[in-house]
Design an enzyme around this catalytic site. Structure first.
Site, PDB file in Angstrom:
ATOM      1  N   HIS A  50     -22.356 -33.488 -48.846  1.00 60.45           N
ATOM      2  CA  HIS A  50     -22.990 -34.088 -50.017  1.00 60.45           C
ATOM      3  C   HIS A  50     -24.061 -33.141 -50.545  1.00 60.45           C
ATOM      4  O   HIS A  50     -24.403 -32.147 -49.888  1.00 60.45           O
ATOM      5  CB  HIS A  50     -23.612 -35.457 -49.668  1.00 60.45           C
ATOM      6  CG  HIS A  50     -24.702 -35.371 -48.650  1.00 60.45           C
ATOM      7  ND1 HIS A  50     -24.541 -35.757 -47.343  1.00 60.45           N
ATOM      8  CD2 HIS A  50     -25.976 -34.921 -48.741  1.00 60.45           C
ATOM      9  CE1 HIS A  50     -25.655 -35.555 -46.684  1.00 60.45           C
ATOM     10  NE2 HIS A  50     -26.546 -35.039 -47.501  1.00 60.45           N
TER      11      HIS A  50
HETATM   12  C1  T46 Z   1     -28.982 -34.462 -45.418  1.00 55.17           C
HETATM   13  C2  T46 Z   1     -28.498 -34.068 -44.082  1.00 55.17           C
HETATM   14  C3  T46 Z   1     -29.119 -32.793 -43.604  1.00 55.17           C
HETATM   15  C4  T46 Z   1     -30.479 -44.156 -44.006  1.00 55.17           C
HETATM   16  O1  T46 Z   1     -30.306 -45.376 -44.079  1.00 55.17           O
HETATM   17  N1  T46 Z   1     -31.742 -43.630 -44.184  1.00 55.17           N
HETATM   18  C5  T46 Z   1     -31.985 -42.298 -44.128  1.00 55.17           C
HETATM   19  O2  T46 Z   1     -33.149 -41.883 -44.297  1.00 55.17           O
HETATM   20  C6  T46 Z   1     -30.874 -41.414 -43.917  1.00 55.17           C
HETATM   21  C7  T46 Z   1     -31.099 -39.901 -43.883  1.00 55.17           C
HETATM   22  C8  T46 Z   1     -29.632 -41.938 -43.725  1.00 55.17           C
HETATM   23  N2  T46 Z   1     -29.444 -43.290 -43.757  1.00 55.17           N
HETATM   24  C9  T46 Z   1     -28.122 -43.844 -43.499  1.00 55.17           C
HETATM   25  C10 T46 Z   1     -27.075 -43.558 -44.585  1.00 55.17           C
HETATM   26  C11 T46 Z   1     -25.770 -43.527 -43.811  1.00 55.17           C
HETATM   27  O3  T46 Z   1     -25.249 -44.826 -43.702  1.00 55.17           O
HETATM   28  O4  T46 Z   1     -27.595 -43.227 -42.303  1.00 55.17           O
HETATM   29  C12 T46 Z   1     -26.185 -43.062 -42.406  1.00 55.17           C
HETATM   30  C13 T46 Z   1     -25.817 -41.616 -42.124  1.00 55.17           C
HETATM   31  O5  T46 Z   1     -26.280 -40.796 -43.214  1.00 55.17           O
HETATM   32  P1  T46 Z   1     -25.479 -39.527 -43.717  1.00 55.17           P
HETATM   33  O6  T46 Z   1     -24.014 -39.741 -43.535  1.00 55.17           O
HETATM   34  O7  T46 Z   1     -25.955 -39.168 -45.077  1.00 55.17           O
HETATM   35  O8  T46 Z   1     -25.947 -38.409 -42.650  1.00 55.17           O
HETATM   36  P2  T46 Z   1     -25.708 -36.847 -42.673  1.00 55.17           P
HETATM   37  O9  T46 Z   1     -26.050 -36.368 -41.310  1.00 55.17           O
HETATM   38  O10 T46 Z   1     -24.374 -36.488 -43.213  1.00 55.17           O
HETATM   39  O11 T46 Z   1     -26.789 -36.297 -43.729  1.00 55.17           O
HETATM   40  C14 T46 Z   1     -28.162 -36.365 -43.445  1.00 55.17           C
HETATM   41  C15 T46 Z   1     -28.955 -36.875 -44.651  1.00 55.17           C
HETATM   42  O12 T46 Z   1     -28.409 -38.129 -45.130  1.00 55.17           O
HETATM   43  C16 T46 Z   1     -28.925 -35.909 -45.804  1.00 55.17           C
HETATM   44  O13 T46 Z   1     -29.933 -36.229 -46.713  1.00 55.17           O
HETATM   45  O14 T46 Z   1     -29.268 -33.628 -46.256  1.00 55.17           O
HETATM   46  O15 T46 Z   1     -28.644 -35.074 -43.087  1.00 55.17           O
END
Ligand code: T46
Length: 133
Positions: A50
């Site tokens: 993303h």
């Molecule tokens: C990024 C990379 C480096 C929340 O509810 N609150 C939060 O502050 C965050 C970061 C995530 N979430 C929830 C949203 C999703 O349901 O946690 C779940 C996993 O998030 P995501 O799939 O976006 O995780 P990554 O590891 O792919 O990405 C994360 C960050 O979301 C993103 O901003 O840049 O780490």
């Protein structure tokens, strides 16, 4: 590629352990509003896929190592992270993918804003359209 930078943070190493510092005026370039950590990473997996619209973040690999692949819509670069003294600063529309996690990899991420799903671009074609405009 614009939109990213590697930042050095102070590290104090001793026989008893290592202490790293993330402080305003000494590497931190925004007021931190949120900190999240990513742990228990599966070595065979990938994450990210993303971009963000406005969010600024600094990613620190506190333990182990991984690779961040950054894409601005024109070029891609691989940034290996393996030290708590190195921060990967990300701003603007940069597509990111994380991979090559070691089993002990722990990521800490500091951001300038609270969580907002509206700031995410999770579709690559939408990302390409937004960076072109
Ligand atoms: C990024 C990379 C480096 C929340 O509810 N609150 C939060 O502050 C965050 C970061 C995530 N979430 C929830 C949203 C999703 O349901 O946690 C779940 C996993 O998030 P995501 O799939 O976006 O995780 P990554 O590891 O792919 O990405 C994360 C960050 O979301 C993103 O901003 O840049 O780490």
């Amino acid at each position: 590629m614009a939109g990213f930078e590697l930042i050095s943070f102070p590290l104090y190493e001793a026989e008893s352990g290592t202490l790293s510092v993330y402080e305003q005026g000494a590497g931190l370039r925004f007021d931190v509003k949120r900190v999240y950590c990513i742990t228990q990473l599966n070595p065979g997996s990938t994450r990210g896929h993303h971009a963000h619209r406005e969010l600024q973040q600094i990613v620190v690999c506190l333990s182990g190592s991984c690779v961040f692949t950054l894409d601005d819509g024109t070029e891609r670069v691989d940034i290996p992270l393996s030290s708590p003294s190195t921060g990967l600063y990300l701003s603007g529309r940069i597509w990111r993918e994380m991979s090559e996690f070691t089993s002990n990899c722990v990521l800490m991420v500091m951001t300038d804003a609270v969580y907002s799903e509206a700031d995410y671009i999770r579709d690559y074609e939408t990302f390409l359209e937004e960076v072109k405009n």
